[in-house]
Scaffold this motif. Structure first.
Motif, PDB file in Angstrom:
ATOM      1  N   ARG A 117       0.827  -1.214   0.000  1.00  0.00           N
ATOM      2  CA  ARG A 117       0.000   0.000   0.000  1.00  0.00           C
ATOM      3  C   ARG A 117       0.858   1.260   0.000  1.00  0.00           C
ATOM      4  NH1 ARG A 117      -3.988  -2.009   4.688  1.00  0.00           N
ATOM      5  NH2 ARG A 117      -2.668  -0.573   5.831  1.00  0.00           N
ATOM      6  N   ASP A 118       2.115   1.128   0.437  1.00  0.00           N
ATOM      7  CA  ASP A 118       2.993   2.292   0.536  1.00  0.00           C
ATOM      8  C   ASP A 118       3.950   2.438  -0.640  1.00  0.00           C
ATOM      9  OD1 ASP A 118       1.773   2.905   2.918  1.00  0.00           O
ATOM     10  OD2 ASP A 118       3.300   1.943   4.155  1.00  0.00           O
ATOM     11  N   ILE A 119       3.878   1.563  -1.628  1.00  0.00           N
ATOM     12  CA  ILE A 119       4.800   1.629  -2.771  1.00  0.00           C
ATOM     13  C   ILE A 119       4.809   3.005  -3.434  1.00  0.00           C
ATOM     14  CG2 ILE A 119       5.193   0.751  -5.126  1.00  0.00           C
ATOM     15  CD1 ILE A 119       4.709  -2.075  -4.003  1.00  0.00           C
ATOM     16  N   PRO A 120       3.670   3.656  -3.645  1.00  0.00           N
ATOM     17  CA  PRO A 120       3.738   4.992  -4.256  1.00  0.00           C
ATOM     18  C   PRO A 120       4.584   5.984  -3.450  1.00  0.00           C
ATOM     19  CG  PRO A 120       1.487   4.184  -4.309  1.00  0.00           C
ATOM     20  CD  PRO A 120       2.276   3.224  -3.467  1.00  0.00           C
ATOM     21  N   PHE A 121       4.562   5.862  -2.130  1.00  0.00           N
ATOM     22  CA  PHE A 121       5.356   6.748  -1.278  1.00  0.00           C
ATOM     23  C   PHE A 121       6.842   6.406  -1.359  1.00  0.00           C
ATOM     24  CE2 PHE A 121       1.124   6.462   0.633  1.00  0.00           C
ATOM     25  CZ  PHE A 121       0.737   7.789   0.506  1.00  0.00           C
ATOM     26  N   TYR A 122       7.140   5.109  -1.483  1.00  0.00           N
ATOM     27  CA  TYR A 122       8.539   4.708  -1.650  1.00  0.00           C
ATOM     28  C   TYR A 122       9.083   5.282  -2.960  1.00  0.00           C
ATOM     29  CZ  TYR A 122       7.016   0.887   1.504  1.00  0.00           C
ATOM     30  OH  TYR A 122       6.472   0.138   2.510  1.00  0.00           O
ATOM     31  N   GLN A 123       8.260   5.211  -3.998  1.00  0.00           N
ATOM     32  CA  GLN A 123       8.713   5.649  -5.322  1.00  0.00           C
ATOM     33  C   GLN A 123       9.019   7.144  -5.355  1.00  0.00           C
ATOM     34  OE1 GLN A 123       5.413   4.094  -7.583  1.00  0.00           O
ATOM     35  NE2 GLN A 123       6.489   2.184  -8.041  1.00  0.00           N
ATOM     36  N   ILE A 124       8.190   7.964  -4.708  1.00  0.00           N
ATOM     37  CA  ILE A 124       8.439   9.410  -4.766  1.00  0.00           C
ATOM     38  C   ILE A 124       9.520   9.867  -3.782  1.00  0.00           C
ATOM     39  CG2 ILE A 124       6.143   9.988  -5.639  1.00  0.00           C
ATOM     40  CD1 ILE A 124       5.453  10.950  -2.786  1.00  0.00           C
ATOM     41  N   SER A 125       9.786   9.048  -2.752  1.00  0.00           N
ATOM     42  CA  SER A 125      10.750   9.465  -1.731  1.00  0.00           C
ATOM     43  C   SER A 125      12.017   8.611  -1.714  1.00  0.00           C
ATOM     44  CB  SER A 125      10.100   9.406  -0.352  1.00  0.00           C
ATOM     45  OG  SER A 125       9.900   8.054   0.044  1.00  0.00           O
ATOM     46  N   GLN A 126      12.046   7.589  -2.571  1.00  0.00           N
ATOM     47  CA  GLN A 126      13.131   6.608  -2.574  1.00  0.00           C
ATOM     48  C   GLN A 126      13.239   5.909  -1.222  1.00  0.00           C
ATOM     49  OE1 GLN A 126      16.457   8.831  -4.136  1.00  0.00           O
ATOM     50  NE2 GLN A 126      15.330   9.233  -6.010  1.00  0.00           N
ATOM     51  N   GLY A 127      12.090   5.565  -0.684  1.00  0.00           N
ATOM     52  CA  GLY A 127      12.009   4.874   0.601  1.00  0.00           C
ATOM     53  C   GLY A 127      11.914   3.376   0.433  1.00  0.00           C
ATOM     54  N   GLY A 128      11.359   2.721   1.452  1.00  0.00           N
ATOM     55  CA  GLY A 128      11.230   1.268   1.409  1.00  0.00           C
ATOM     56  C   GLY A 128      10.860   0.702   2.762  1.00  0.00           C
ATOM     57  N   VAL A 129      11.336  -0.508   3.006  1.00  0.00           N
ATOM     58  CA  VAL A 129      11.008  -1.253   4.220  1.00  0.00           C
ATOM     59  C   VAL A 129      12.249  -1.370   5.092  1.00  0.00           C
ATOM     60  CG1 VAL A 129      10.353  -3.531   5.097  1.00  0.00           C
ATOM     61  CG2 VAL A 129       9.141  -2.553   3.157  1.00  0.00           C
ATOM     62  N   THR A 130      12.069  -1.164   6.392  1.00  0.00           N
ATOM     63  CA  THR A 130      13.145  -1.359   7.367  1.00  0.00           C
ATOM     64  C   THR A 130      12.697  -2.408   8.370  1.00  0.00           C
ATOM     65  OG1 THR A 130      13.907   0.922   7.157  1.00  0.00           O
ATOM     66  CG2 THR A 130      14.561  -0.263   9.147  1.00  0.00           C
ATOM     67  N   LEU A 131      13.544  -3.382   8.618  1.00  0.00           N
ATOM     68  CA  LEU A 131      13.303  -4.343   9.694  1.00  0.00           C
ATOM     69  C   LEU A 131      13.990  -3.813  10.943  1.00  0.00           C
ATOM     70  CD1 LEU A 131      13.821  -7.842   8.034  1.00  0.00           C
ATOM     71  CD2 LEU A 131      11.816  -6.357   8.037  1.00  0.00           C
ATOM     72  N   SER A 132      13.247  -3.782  12.031  1.00  0.00           N
ATOM     73  CA  SER A 132      13.770  -3.290  13.287  1.00  0.00           C
ATOM     74  C   SER A 132      13.308  -4.241  14.376  1.00  0.00           C
ATOM     75  CB  SER A 132      13.262  -1.855  13.529  1.00  0.00           C
ATOM     76  OG  SER A 132      13.913  -1.274  14.637  1.00  0.00           O
ATOM     77  N   GLY A 133      13.421  -3.828  15.594  1.00  0.00           N
ATOM     78  CA  GLY A 133      13.002  -4.749  16.629  1.00  0.00           C
ATOM     79  C   GLY A 133      12.966  -4.106  17.983  1.00  0.00           C
ATOM     80  N   GLY A 134      13.253  -5.013  18.782  1.00  0.00           N
ATOM     81  CA  GLY A 134      13.989  -6.256  18.926  1.00  0.00           C
ATOM     82  C   GLY A 134      15.220  -6.271  18.020  1.00  0.00           C
ATOM     83  N   GLU A 135      15.607  -7.470  17.767  1.00  0.00           N
ATOM     84  CA  GLU A 135      16.764  -7.747  16.922  1.00  0.00           C
ATOM     85  C   GLU A 135      16.301  -8.595  15.746  1.00  0.00           C
ATOM     86  OE1 GLU A 135      19.604  -8.038  14.832  1.00  0.00           O
ATOM     87  OE2 GLU A 135      20.240  -6.998  16.652  1.00  0.00           O
ATOM     88  N   PRO A 136      16.243  -7.996  14.528  1.00  0.00           N
ATOM     89  CA  PRO A 136      15.766  -8.752  13.372  1.00  0.00           C
ATOM     90  C   PRO A 136      16.532 -10.047  13.130  1.00  0.00           C
ATOM     91  CG  PRO A 136      15.904  -6.433  12.838  1.00  0.00           C
ATOM     92  CD  PRO A 136      16.535  -6.607  14.193  1.00  0.00           C
ATOM     93  N   PHE A 137      17.832 -10.065  13.466  1.00  0.00           N
ATOM     94  CA  PHE A 137      18.615 -11.274  13.225  1.00  0.00           C
ATOM     95  C   PHE A 137      18.351 -12.357  14.263  1.00  0.00           C
ATOM     96  CE2 PHE A 137      21.927  -8.512  10.886  1.00  0.00           C
ATOM     97  CZ  PHE A 137      21.162  -8.557   9.739  1.00  0.00           C
ATOM     98  N   PHE A 138      17.575 -12.036  15.299  1.00  0.00           N
ATOM     99  CA  PHE A 138      17.099 -13.049  16.249  1.00  0.00           C
ATOM    100  C   PHE A 138      16.179 -14.032  15.512  1.00  0.00           C
ATOM    101  CE2 PHE A 138      14.472 -14.473  19.888  1.00  0.00           C
ATOM    102  CZ  PHE A 138      15.471 -14.783  20.802  1.00  0.00           C
ATOM    103  N   GLN A 139      15.531 -13.534  14.451  1.00  0.00           N
ATOM    104  CA  GLN A 139      14.694 -14.346  13.560  1.00  0.00           C
ATOM    105  C   GLN A 139      15.321 -14.291  12.163  1.00  0.00           C
ATOM    106  OE1 GLN A 139      10.332 -13.840  13.852  1.00  0.00           O
ATOM    107  NE2 GLN A 139      10.798 -12.200  15.298  1.00  0.00           N
ATOM    108  N   ALA A 140      16.542 -14.765  12.054  1.00  0.00           N
ATOM    109  CA  ALA A 140      17.331 -14.584  10.833  1.00  0.00           C
ATOM    110  C   ALA A 140      16.655 -15.173   9.598  1.00  0.00           C
ATOM    111  CB  ALA A 140      18.721 -15.180  11.011  1.00  0.00           C
ATOM    112  N   GLU A 141      16.159 -16.380   9.687  1.00  0.00           N
ATOM    113  CA  GLU A 141      15.561 -17.030   8.518  1.00  0.00           C
ATOM    114  C   GLU A 141      14.316 -16.281   8.048  1.00  0.00           C
ATOM    115  OE1 GLU A 141      13.477 -21.260   7.547  1.00  0.00           O
ATOM    116  OE2 GLU A 141      15.367 -21.331   8.672  1.00  0.00           O
ATOM    117  N   ALA A 142      13.457 -15.914   8.983  1.00  0.00           N
ATOM    118  CA  ALA A 142      12.239 -15.180   8.627  1.00  0.00           C
ATOM    119  C   ALA A 142      12.586 -13.800   8.085  1.00  0.00           C
ATOM    120  CB  ALA A 142      11.316 -15.067   9.836  1.00  0.00           C
ATOM    121  N   SER A 143      13.575 -13.128   8.706  1.00  0.00           N
ATOM    122  CA  SER A 143      14.004 -11.818   8.215  1.00  0.00           C
ATOM    123  C   SER A 143      14.519 -11.915   6.788  1.00  0.00           C
ATOM    124  CB  SER A 143      15.100 -11.231   9.118  1.00  0.00           C
ATOM    125  OG  SER A 143      14.585 -10.880  10.366  1.00  0.00           O
ATOM    126  N   LEU A 144      15.322 -12.923   6.532  1.00  0.00           N
ATOM    127  CA  LEU A 144      15.866 -13.117   5.187  1.00  0.00           C
ATOM    128  C   LEU A 144      14.742 -13.299   4.168  1.00  0.00           C
ATOM    129  CD1 LEU A 144      18.200 -13.535   3.211  1.00  0.00           C
ATOM    130  CD2 LEU A 144      18.225 -15.942   3.892  1.00  0.00           C
TER     131      LEU A 144
END
Length: 173
Positions: A117-144
Motif C-alpha cells: 500500500r505504501d509503494i507509491p510513497f517509496y517511489q516518490i521518496s526513494q524509501g522502502g522497508v526497514t526491519l527493526s526490533g527487537g533484533e531482526p537477526f534473532f529471527q534470521a531465517e524469517a528476516s531473510l
C-alpha cells in the motif's frame, strides 16, 4: 508459509532509513539494553502491555482474567505481569485501549499486503522497508525471507541491528 513474529508495523516513518519507510518491528532480542527504545520487543513471546493513562477503571479485565493478573489495591488499578500468559482475553474486552497484545505470528504475505500500500510513497521518496526490533537477526531465517520478498517486488530494504549475532547469520542475510 513463513511467519514472522512481530509486535508492530509502522507506516510513513522517515527516521529509519532513506525516504518514507514502513518499519516492521520484530519480537525477540538477545540483549537487554537499559536504554532500549522498544522494551516490548525484547521477549520473543507475546505480552500484554498496560497503558495506565488510558484505563477508565471499568473493571472488565478483572472479571475476565483467568490468572488474576488484574486487580485493585487501595483504589489503584494494578497489573501483575508475572502472572500473565498473554491469553488476550482482557485485551479483547478493553474498549479504551489500555491493554494491548504485543506480539503475533504474521505470514510474510500479510506483511507484504501492508507494505504494498505504501509503494507509491517509496517511489516518490526513494524509501522502502526497514526491519527493526527487537533484533531482526534473532529471527534470521524469517528476516531473510521477508527481505527477499521485498526485493522481488523492487522495494528498497534496510535492517536496524545491534549485530550481536554469529557472523554466519549476518553473512546469510
Amino acid at each position: 508459509m513463513t511467519t514472522v513474529n512481530i509486535f508492530d508495523i509502522q507506516r510513513f516513518s522517515y527516521h529509519d532509513g532513506p525516504g518514507i519507510r514502513t518499519v516492521v518491528f520484530l519480537k525477540g532480542c538477545n540483549m537487554r539494553c537499559l536504554w532500549c527504545q522498544n522494551p516490548e520487543s525484547q521477549s520473543p513471546d507475546p505480552e500484554v502491555l498496560y497503558h495506565e493513562h488510558l484505563c477508565t477503571g471499568c473493571g472488565k479485565c478483572l472479571q475476565v482474567c483467568p490468572y488474576g493478573c488484574h486487580r485493585i489495591d487501595n483504589g489503584q488499578r494494578v497489573f501483575i505481569r508475572e502472572k500473565c500468559t498473554a491469553c488476550g482475553k482482557c485485551v479483547e474486552l478493553c474498549y479504551a485501549g489500555a491493554l494491548e497484545l504485543a506480539g503475533a505470528e504474521v505470514e510474510i504475505e500479510d506483511i507484504l499486503r501492508i507494505v504494498r500500500r505504501d509503494i507509491p510513497f517509496y517511489q516518490i521518496s526513494q524509501g522502502g522497508v526497514t526491519l527493526s526490533g527487537g533484533e531482526p537477526f534473532f529471527q534470521a531465517e524469517a528476516s531473510l525471507k521477508l527481505l527477499q520478498a521485498c526485493k522481488e517486488e523492487g522495494i528498497h530494504t534496510a535492517v536496524e541491528t545491534a549485530g550481536n549475532v554469529e557472523w554466519a547469520v549476518i553473512e546469510l542475510v
